[in-house]
Design a protein around this motif. Sequence first.
Motif, PDB file in Angstrom:
ATOM      1  N   VAL A 237      -3.546  10.831   2.510  1.00 19.44           N
ATOM      2  CA  VAL A 237      -3.567  10.808   4.046  1.00 19.44           C
ATOM      3  C   VAL A 237      -4.674   9.870   4.606  1.00 19.44           C
ATOM      4  O   VAL A 237      -5.998  10.417   4.422  1.00 19.44           O
ATOM      5  CB  VAL A 237      -3.713  12.486   4.395  1.00 19.44           C
ATOM      6  CG1 VAL A 237      -3.665  12.571   5.988  1.00 19.44           C
ATOM      7  CG2 VAL A 237      -2.474  13.268   3.639  1.00 19.44           C
ATOM      8  N   GLU A 238      -4.211   9.198   5.603  1.00 18.25           N
ATOM      9  CA  GLU A 238      -5.452   8.517   6.287  1.00 18.25           C
ATOM     10  C   GLU A 238      -6.019   9.395   7.384  1.00 18.25           C
ATOM     11  O   GLU A 238      -5.610  10.074   7.934  1.00 18.25           O
ATOM     12  CB  GLU A 238      -4.699   6.986   7.148  1.00 18.25           C
ATOM     13  CG  GLU A 238      -5.702   6.239   7.520  1.00 18.25           C
ATOM     14  CD  GLU A 238      -5.068   4.908   8.032  1.00 18.25           C
ATOM     15  OE1 GLU A 238      -5.964   4.093   8.285  1.00 18.25           O
ATOM     16  OE2 GLU A 238      -4.022   4.926   7.801  1.00 18.25           O
TER      17      GLU A 238
ATOM     18  N   GLN B 218      10.667  -2.986  -6.374  1.00 25.82           N
ATOM     19  CA  GLN B 218      12.012  -2.794  -5.259  1.00 25.82           C
ATOM     20  C   GLN B 218      11.224  -2.303  -4.213  1.00 25.82           C
ATOM     21  O   GLN B 218      11.568  -2.210  -3.226  1.00 25.82           O
ATOM     22  CB  GLN B 218      13.108  -2.022  -6.026  1.00 25.82           C
ATOM     23  CG  GLN B 218      13.910  -2.774  -6.637  1.00 25.82           C
ATOM     24  CD  GLN B 218      15.009  -2.009  -7.391  1.00 25.82           C
ATOM     25  OE1 GLN B 218      14.906  -0.892  -7.413  1.00 25.82           O
ATOM     26  NE2 GLN B 218      16.097  -2.483  -8.096  1.00 25.82           N
ATOM     27  N   GLN B 219      10.256  -1.113  -4.398  1.00 29.63           N
ATOM     28  CA  GLN B 219       9.872   0.016  -3.529  1.00 29.63           C
ATOM     29  C   GLN B 219       8.575  -1.126  -2.578  1.00 29.63           C
ATOM     30  O   GLN B 219       8.457  -0.691  -1.447  1.00 29.63           O
ATOM     31  CB  GLN B 219       9.001   0.841  -4.300  1.00 29.63           C
ATOM     32  CG  GLN B 219       8.516   2.190  -3.247  1.00 29.63           C
ATOM     33  CD  GLN B 219       8.206   3.224  -4.148  1.00 29.63           C
ATOM     34  OE1 GLN B 219       7.295   3.198  -4.861  1.00 29.63           O
ATOM     35  NE2 GLN B 219       8.495   4.270  -3.389  1.00 29.63           N
TER      36      GLN B 219
ATOM     37  N   LEU C  30       0.872  -1.239   0.050  1.00 30.94           N
ATOM     38  CA  LEU C  30      -0.073   0.059   0.053  1.00 30.94           C
ATOM     39  C   LEU C  30       0.706   1.314  -0.021  1.00 30.94           C
ATOM     40  O   LEU C  30       0.576   2.300  -0.982  1.00 30.94           O
ATOM     41  CB  LEU C  30      -0.978  -0.008   1.239  1.00 30.94           C
ATOM     42  CG  LEU C  30      -2.274  -0.676   1.032  1.00 30.94           C
ATOM     43  CD1 LEU C  30      -3.142  -0.421   2.499  1.00 30.94           C
ATOM     44  CD2 LEU C  30      -3.109   0.142   0.027  1.00 30.94           C
ATOM     45  N   ASP C  31       1.863   1.114   0.940  1.00 29.64           N
ATOM     46  CA  ASP C  31       2.638   2.467   0.887  1.00 29.64           C
ATOM     47  C   ASP C  31       3.311   2.625  -0.582  1.00 29.64           C
ATOM     48  O   ASP C  31       3.629   3.811  -1.003  1.00 29.64           O
ATOM     49  CB  ASP C  31       3.775   2.363   1.874  1.00 29.64           C
ATOM     50  CG  ASP C  31       4.754   3.350   2.153  1.00 29.64           C
ATOM     51  OD1 ASP C  31       4.446   4.575   2.484  1.00 29.64           O
ATOM     52  OD2 ASP C  31       6.023   3.119   1.692  1.00 29.64           O
TER      53      ASP C  31
ATOM     54  N   LEU D 222       3.915   5.884  -5.437  1.00 32.56           N
ATOM     55  CA  LEU D 222       3.865   5.951  -6.843  1.00 32.56           C
ATOM     56  C   LEU D 222       2.829   6.992  -7.509  1.00 32.56           C
ATOM     57  O   LEU D 222       3.049   7.702  -8.162  1.00 32.56           O
ATOM     58  CB  LEU D 222       3.748   4.589  -7.263  1.00 32.56           C
ATOM     59  CG  LEU D 222       3.335   4.187  -8.733  1.00 32.56           C
ATOM     60  CD1 LEU D 222       4.574   4.848  -9.969  1.00 32.56           C
ATOM     61  CD2 LEU D 222       3.016   2.948  -9.394  1.00 32.56           C
ATOM     62  N   SER D 223       1.543   6.774  -6.743  1.00 29.87           N
ATOM     63  CA  SER D 223       0.465   7.560  -7.384  1.00 29.87           C
ATOM     64  C   SER D 223       0.772   9.003  -6.987  1.00 29.87           C
ATOM     65  O   SER D 223       0.364   9.982  -7.686  1.00 29.87           O
ATOM     66  CB  SER D 223      -0.714   7.225  -6.665  1.00 29.87           C
ATOM     67  OG  SER D 223      -1.122   5.796  -6.793  1.00 29.87           O
TER      68      SER D 223
END
Length: 731
Positions: free
Chosen positions: A419-420, A561-562, A403-404, A409-410
């Motif tokens: 932001v949560e 990789q991310q 998710l991170d 990427l987005s």
Amino acid sequence: MAVSFCGKRIILTRTSLLKTPKRNGYIVLLPEIGDDLPDKNPLVKEETGFPEFNSLSIEKCIAAISKQSIEFEEGVKKIEASIQKKENPDVFKEVLNPLEELGVSLDTTWGIAKTLYFGNQSLMPTKCYLGIHDRARNARAVKFNSKSIFHLCKSVRDNPDLKCTEEQRRLLSKFVLEGKLNGLELEKNPFDRFRNDGKVLNEKRSQFKARLEFATKQFKHKIIDPNTMKDFPEDFLRIIAVDPMQPQRGPWVVTLQPHIVTPFLEYCPDRELRWKVWQENNLRSSLANDKLLQTSTPLEEIRYRRNDRAKLLGYKSYVHLSMETKMAGSLETVYNVLDTLLETARPSQEEELNNLTKFAKERGFDGTLQHWDVPYWARKQRRTVYNYNEEVLKEYFSLPKVLDGLFRLSERLFGIKIVEERKVDVWHKDVRFFDIFDASGPNSEPLASFYLDPYARSDQKIRIDQDSGWMVGVRPKSTITDSKPLAALIFNFQSPIYGKPSLLTFRDVQVLFKRFGHALQHLLTVTNYSEVSGLSNIEWDAAEISSHFMANWLFEPSTIQQIGEHYDTGETLPEENIESLRLIRSHMAGYNLCRELYLSRLDLELHDSEDFWMDISTRIWNRYFVLPREKRDSHVCSFEAIFSDEWGAAYYSHIWSEMIAADIYSAFQEIPVEDQNQVREIGKRYRDTFLALGGSCSPNEVFRRFRGRDPSPKALLKNLGLKNVKQEKIN
């Protein structure tokens, strides 16, 4: 091992899930409307504008949808009366804007109910949702069946002196096309026939679905031998085990549900058992089945009624009518693209199957490779050649890390900030909530928001196929009503267990990226009218572009990789595994693409030809497949997507969207991946076109604005690693 058939004969003319235009259920519910409901949406907190999931009930949802549906229908009648009274009514101020105000509230209530349906069946059982769904859909359809609104929109749109925005013209065109396809230009007698065809068509689609559903549920195969199941993933064993708490012990029950059949054929070492399950799956509702379960007659009636309605409207066939709502625009254009892809995919399939046969024989396979063998040996070959082991890879794809990476990427591509937010009502404790902000402007007000419900809950969530996940547009974007987009992303990922985070297969990761890409088109739209915002009014073959676009990034080493990090040790996914994942989609790509090309062509010919369905399937089979057609194969009888669902004469849309997405993604492949300025520049252009414009502009024009030319299938072939084998040999 024993095969057992369960269940009793039921009435097989029952109504279809989510499809029947009229249903007795909601009529009974209408008295629950109540006079004490507030004028504004009773399911939404007035101070925040978000749904009150903590206090929602079935009764509230039913009452709200009933009240708003009646208000919408009455509102359309008032608009019609107003049109009749005025000589030159302002189509935007007096018709389309009031319809927008009526529609957004209704759509939001419908979206809330749909979210509960997918996210928590205990709060919104199927039976209750069906009544809500049909009531809302029928109400919304009223505006597209209004002759007064249709003729006004048509006269305004065709006025050479019309001054309006591109979005407004597109909105007018939507109402004109919807009215035309609803028969509003027909005289009385052909219109009556058109409507009667529609009623019969809905009945036959419902009948097709009911028969297929029951035929699917009839088959149950119990497996006792643990040696048969030893190589299956534990998550899958838990799904089919009689006792899910002891997945390794058995017995296990195999059914014909898609999320069962697909992995079973991939992992089952018993060839005879694979054949049995494959055959039962392909014989569902066939002429070899119980007469009350056969779908051959309903599907032929569906084809006839669709073509009859199309001809009444002046089209050569239902396919030609279908092209009115497609980016491709014509059957010839579709066939040209499909044939271009086949020219490369077919010889690639031949080479793939030759290699697979050789691989299987080296490992003891004795016989001729058949369709039920391909999934099993392809999985084994994939593991050997690419070192692809989903159970091992899962440990590197924890949901928090993935998710991170997806959010980063987005944010990098589209200039946003995710932001949560924790102080929001949700329908389950697992659900999270996020706001999306524009990174380049002040962060005081979010552009849009979305819920994320990631984990499987077998007692609460629907699971239709192996890669199940949904994006629900809860609330549309509308400047007219000052409403911001709201969406819900709902999945069936493995829950955290024994101190481990939720671990995803690579397939799960692909589903997450696709659904999030789909959501971004709903969330980042900048249009004024909900009727053309986000995914509304998008041509069918362009609807999945953003899904496939985001999934393409998963085959970029920097992205893997991310997101690829061992949940326990923190070790980055090894380079050889990253390279394997990058190459994995080329494995059996020719075979898989040919299957989709075949189904696409089959669908189009079924809706363009009057030949019997089996004759059509037999005639075109060898053009697409190296392996011969099994004598009794009746897969057309279970082709649910085109007969009871909405993909009739549109199945090719999946390939078309994937082709367009690959061409879009190729713009990023043409620049150095480390050049972040160019990446951001192209990402902004994508946001300003495909994500921002929604259905307010033709997707052909949107593509030209992004790419500067018309689309080409070459990028898709390149991404799949497919090359023209015969041409290479000549060279």
